[in-house]
Design an enzyme around this catalytic site. Structure first.
Site, PDB file in Angstrom:
ATOM      1  N   GLY A   1       0.816  -1.227   0.000  1.00 50.81           N
ATOM      2  CA  GLY A   1       0.000   0.000   0.000  1.00 50.81           C
ATOM      3  C   GLY A   1       0.841   1.265   0.000  1.00 50.81           C
TER       4      GLY A   1
ATOM      5  N   LYS B   1       5.671  19.262  -4.027  1.00 46.22           N
ATOM      6  CA  LYS B   1       6.032  19.672  -2.658  1.00 46.22           C
ATOM      7  C   LYS B   1       7.214  20.630  -2.688  1.00 46.22           C
ATOM      8  CE  LYS B   1       4.479  15.143  -1.129  1.00 46.22           C
ATOM      9  NZ  LYS B   1       4.933  13.779  -0.872  1.00 46.22           N
TER      10      LYS B   1
END
Ligand SMILES: NC(=O)c1ccc[n+]([C@@H]2O[C@H](COP(=O)([O-])OP(=O)(O)OC[C@H]3O[C@@H](n4cnc5c(N)ncnc54)[C@H](OP(=O)(O)O)[C@@H]3O)[C@@H](O)[C@H]2O)c1
Length: 430
Positions: free
Chosen positions: A189, A207
């Site tokens: 995940g 970012k």
């Protein structure tokens, strides 16, 4: 105690459900710390019937997500949908226009539209906050806006994508291939089914351009960033880097220079033992350089339900306390368009891996090309072929040189018949 702060949460996925869960679990603690209650009055997502694992009793469900922005019982809209356009953008614009504070974790939105949204917020005298958009749980934006606010920032180096850091540090530890470790990251995940945003460096670039805007008082400028991902990093590169005393990490760097701002995301060789090279697994880190403080290094979880919700709620608490700050530290109207140094004018030392036919004279031809472009070779490693039929890997490092010289040299080298596959070039950051 002031009246409760009433919030609407848009998006109830990983982060949204985490925010609801923590706000409900920590009600007493948060009220005491803000001297004010924080209550969720409305929520919205796509599917009203889905079980989110949190209680939505006594909270209004809004079918039309953008309508959250116009509700009379909402002071703060918390946008946790994602994407630089569409519903997320309309919701934030409408909320700010209606005089409601906005908290978001959406790096794509802020990287593309942060300047305009900040202007809108300041015109209305309300807050636009996006701590969770950069490095998840690490409070780097608050650090830059508060604790380090007296500094002229000179440079920021970040590990800003946990998926890439997991892949590279696991390849290093286990000697497995990129493809193999990417599959593991997907199974755990840590990587999406379509991992391109992460592994091609786009997420880290979003970012980085937010950090750069904060550091250098410019509008976020995603278009000017040099972005390279980690698809081409092989187990052979990880091994060779180690032999040379380096580790490979995907980094984002923004730096003020005489010629403008250097903004780049790429995999780089970092000296073993340097703080950024030591960051392992899904962790993120940011190394900030300021003229007064010197340098400061912070590391923590860059994603995940708890860490990201922690940053979102810290923003909500700041609003609850009545703290006021400009989204990008200086007035949004004064943010300059950044002058970004073209990558070909960038100077670095380089690592080059070449897969070549095992003939005599190849090395001589290579050194001749490098020297014709005024590039000085610093070290050289040759790895013997595992099987007689395969070529050999030649690994060279160079002293500092101009990127455009390296590009010209590599173009000539790639045309040599004895070069069996495209050269792999990685910059060395000392
Ligand atoms: N996950 C992380 O660790 C992390 C870390 C830092 C920042 N972020 C940022 O946080 C934001 C949310 O990420 P996430 O991981 O929580 O995403 P997610 O799990 O995919 O959840 C997205 C939520 O948005 C809702 N949604 C999607 N499209 C919508 C639409 N058109 N109208 C209304 N609702 C819609 C979905 O509704 P349904 O549930 O009904 O489908 C879902 O509840 C993104 O901006 C992301 O970049 C995430």
């Amino acid at each position: 105690m002031s009246a409760p702060l009433r919030i609407a949460v848009a998006g109830l996925g990983t982060v949204g459900a985490g925010v609801v869960e923590i706000l409900q679990r920590q009600t007493t603690l948060l009220s005491a710390r803000c001297n004010r209650d924080i209550m969720i009055t409305a929520v919205s997502a796509r599917d009203a019937s889905r079980d989110r694992g949190v209680s939505l009793a006594n909270i209004a469900w809004e079918e039309n997500t953008v309508a959250l922005a116009s509700r009379k019982d909402v002071d703060v809209v918390v946008e946790l949908i994602g994407g630089s356009e569409g519903v997320a953008k309309s919701l934030c614009e409408t909320a700010l226009a209606q005089g409601k504070h906005v908290v978001t974790a959406n790096k794509a939105l802020i990287a593309h539209h942060g300047g305009a949204l900040a202007k809108l917020a300041e015109q209305r005298g309300i807050q636009l906050m996006f701590e969770a958009a950069v490095a998840g749980g690490i409070p780097v934006i608050k650090l830059m806006k508060q604790g380090l606010a007296a500094n002229n920032y000179t440079k920021i180096v970040g590990i800003l994508n946990g998926t890439c850091n997991f892949i590279l540090s696991t390849m290093e530890r286990t000697r497995r291939s990129f493809e193999d470790v990417l599959s593991e990251a997907q199974a755990l995940g840590y990587a999406e089914a379509d991992p391109s945003f992460d592994i091609d460096g786009v997420d880290a670039a979003h970012k980085l351009c937010i950090l750069s805007a904060l550091a250098f008082s410019t509008t976020p400028a995603i278009d000017g960033i040099t972005i390279e991902g980690i698809r081409n990093i092989s187990a052979a590169d990880i091994l060779a880097a180690e032999e040379l005393g380096y580790r490979i990490r995907l980094i984002g760097i923004t730096e003020r220079t005489d010629r403008g701002i250097e903004l780049r995301v790429y995999p780089a060789l970092l000296p073993e033992g340097s703080p950024v090279s030591e960051v392992d697994g899904v962790y993120n880190a940011v190394h900030i350089f300021g003229d007064a403080v010197g340098d400061m290094f912070i590391e923590g979880r860059g994603a995940g339900r708890g860490a990201t919700a922690s940053a979102v709620i810290a923003d909500i608490m700041e609003i609850a306390r009545g703290d006021v700050s400009q989204p990008f530290l200086v007035p949004a109207a004064s943010l300059a368009t950044p002058v970004i140094v073209p990558m070909e004018d960038y100077e670095s030392a380089y690592y080059v891996r070449l897969h070549v036919a095992d003939h005599s004279g190849v090395l001589f031809a290579l050194t001749r090309i490098f020297s014709a472009h005024d590039i000085s070779v610093a070290s050289f490693i040759q790895h013997a072929p595992k099987e007689a039929t395969h070529g050999v890997d030649i690994i060279l490092t160079t002293h500092t040189t101009l990127e455009k010289r390296m590009n010209h040299a590599l173009r000539e080298i790639s045309a040599m018949p004895s070069i069996l596959s495209s050269p792999c070039l990685i910059r060395i950051e000392e």
